[in-house]
Design a protein around this motif. Structure first.
Motif, mmCIF file in Angstrom:
data_model
loop_
_atom_site.group_PDB
_atom_site.id
_atom_site.type_symbol
_atom_site.label_atom_id
_atom_site.label_comp_id
_atom_site.label_asym_id
_atom_site.label_seq_id
_atom_site.Cartn_x
_atom_site.Cartn_y
_atom_site.Cartn_z
ATOM 1 N N ASP A 155 0.829 -1.209 0.000
ATOM 2 C CA ASP A 155 0.000 0.000 0.000
ATOM 3 C C ASP A 155 0.863 1.258 0.000
ATOM 4 O O ASP A 155 0.533 2.251 -0.632
ATOM 5 C CB ASP A 155 -0.993 -0.006 1.161
ATOM 6 C CG ASP A 155 -0.332 -0.229 2.512
ATOM 7 O OD1 ASP A 155 0.782 -0.786 2.547
ATOM 8 O OD2 ASP A 155 -0.929 0.164 3.530
ATOM 9 N N VAL A 156 1.991 1.201 0.678
ATOM 10 C CA VAL A 156 2.914 2.345 0.703
ATOM 11 C C VAL A 156 3.594 2.490 -0.658
ATOM 12 O O VAL A 156 3.779 3.616 -1.148
ATOM 13 C CB VAL A 156 3.952 2.187 1.835
ATOM 14 C CG1 VAL A 156 4.972 3.304 1.817
ATOM 15 C CG2 VAL A 156 3.259 2.108 3.187
ATOM 16 N N LEU A 157 3.946 1.380 -1.292
ATOM 17 C CA LEU A 157 4.563 1.439 -2.624
ATOM 18 C C LEU A 157 3.639 2.103 -3.636
ATOM 19 O O LEU A 157 4.084 2.888 -4.472
ATOM 20 C CB LEU A 157 4.922 0.028 -3.103
ATOM 21 C CG LEU A 157 6.145 -0.623 -2.468
ATOM 22 C CD1 LEU A 157 6.275 -2.069 -2.922
ATOM 23 C CD2 LEU A 157 7.407 0.150 -2.779
ATOM 24 N N SER A 158 2.359 1.818 -3.542
ATOM 25 C CA SER A 158 1.401 2.424 -4.474
ATOM 26 C C SER A 158 1.336 3.937 -4.292
ATOM 27 O O SER A 158 1.305 4.694 -5.263
ATOM 28 C CB SER A 158 0.013 1.823 -4.268
ATOM 29 O OG SER A 158 0.025 0.468 -4.617
ATOM 30 N N VAL A 159 1.332 4.386 -3.052
ATOM 31 C CA VAL A 159 1.287 5.829 -2.779
ATOM 32 C C VAL A 159 2.585 6.494 -3.202
ATOM 33 O O VAL A 159 2.581 7.566 -3.815
ATOM 34 C CB VAL A 159 0.994 6.091 -1.279
ATOM 35 C CG1 VAL A 159 1.121 7.571 -0.955
ATOM 36 C CG2 VAL A 159 -0.374 5.566 -0.897
ATOM 37 N N THR A 160 3.716 5.849 -2.899
ATOM 38 C CA THR A 160 4.999 6.492 -3.206
ATOM 39 C C THR A 160 5.242 6.578 -4.706
ATOM 40 O O THR A 160 5.969 7.468 -5.162
ATOM 41 C CB THR A 160 6.161 5.798 -2.482
ATOM 42 O OG1 THR A 160 7.265 6.700 -2.409
ATOM 43 C CG2 THR A 160 6.600 4.536 -3.166
ATOM 44 N N SER A 161 4.618 5.707 -5.488
ATOM 45 C CA SER A 161 4.757 5.839 -6.940
ATOM 46 C C SER A 161 4.128 7.146 -7.418
ATOM 47 O O SER A 161 4.662 7.831 -8.282
ATOM 48 C CB SER A 161 4.141 4.642 -7.660
ATOM 49 O OG SER A 161 2.742 4.644 -7.540
ATOM 50 N N THR A 162 2.995 7.515 -6.828
ATOM 51 C CA THR A 162 2.343 8.784 -7.156
ATOM 52 C C THR A 162 3.201 9.959 -6.706
ATOM 53 O O THR A 162 3.325 10.965 -7.418
ATOM 54 C CB THR A 162 0.960 8.857 -6.491
ATOM 55 O OG1 THR A 162 0.219 7.705 -6.861
ATOM 56 C CG2 THR A 162 0.208 10.104 -6.902
#
Length: 181
Positions: free
Chosen positions: A48-55
């Protein structure tokens, strides 16, 4: 590479405890300073953190593409350094326990580069030759055979290190002893 280009680089050892706020602060700092970031074992971060950090990283990259002086990052206006621009690299060890598959949104932001296992025999040979050993090929073969035997027969405890760093250290010490004679 960063040192040769006179660019500051920060290495971050990623862990599951990292959250999107801490990564957001890192992206803001990299964007504002123009420094590079190397995120070691990036796939240890929770999905879930990886998805946000991609943005988050994409917003920095979009500002660089637009050659903007400032950009909006999580409702905050941040100055962006244009000489040099910031950059990010990630390392991963897929297949280990506790590692995640990267989301497609993250994969799209980075170019893959496969690494191979180093040829320790060849490295040992070259190091011995560079240290002044004339029979470097023969010595390297014997040394690596001894190292592999030791690895196989000695206790599998974690404090034993049979990787390239240990081989290089041992050979550098051998070279120093040879120079003393």
């Amino acid at each position: 590479l960063a040192a040769m280009m006179a660019v500051c680089i920060y290495v971050f050892n990623c862990a599951p405890e990292m959250d999107y706020r801490s990564l957001g602060d890192i992206w803001k700092g990299l964007g504002a300073s123009g420094a590079w970031g190397c995120f070691d074992e990036f796939n240890r971060i929770n999905l879930d953190v990886l998805s946000v950090t991609s943005t988050q990283y994409k917003s920095v990259l979009d500002a660089i593409r637009k050659t903007a002086d400032r950009f909006i990052f999580e409702d905050e206006e941040i100055p962006i350094c244009s000489a040099p621009y910031c950059c990010a690299f990630i390392t991963m060890n897929p297949g280990y326990a506790g590692r995640n598959e990267l989301p497609e949104s993250v994969k799209a932001l980075f170019r893959p580069c496969a690494m191979v296992t180093p040829d320790m025999d060849l490295i040992a040979e070259i190091m011995l030759m560079s240290e002044g050993y004339e029979a470097g090929k023969l010595l390297a073969r014997k040394f690596m055979m001894l190292y592999r035997l030791s690895e196989a027969l000695l206790s599998p405890q974690r404090h034993y290190d049979w990787k390239l760093r240990a081989v290089k250290t041992t050979l550098a010490v051998a070279g120093g002893l040879r120079r003393q004679d």
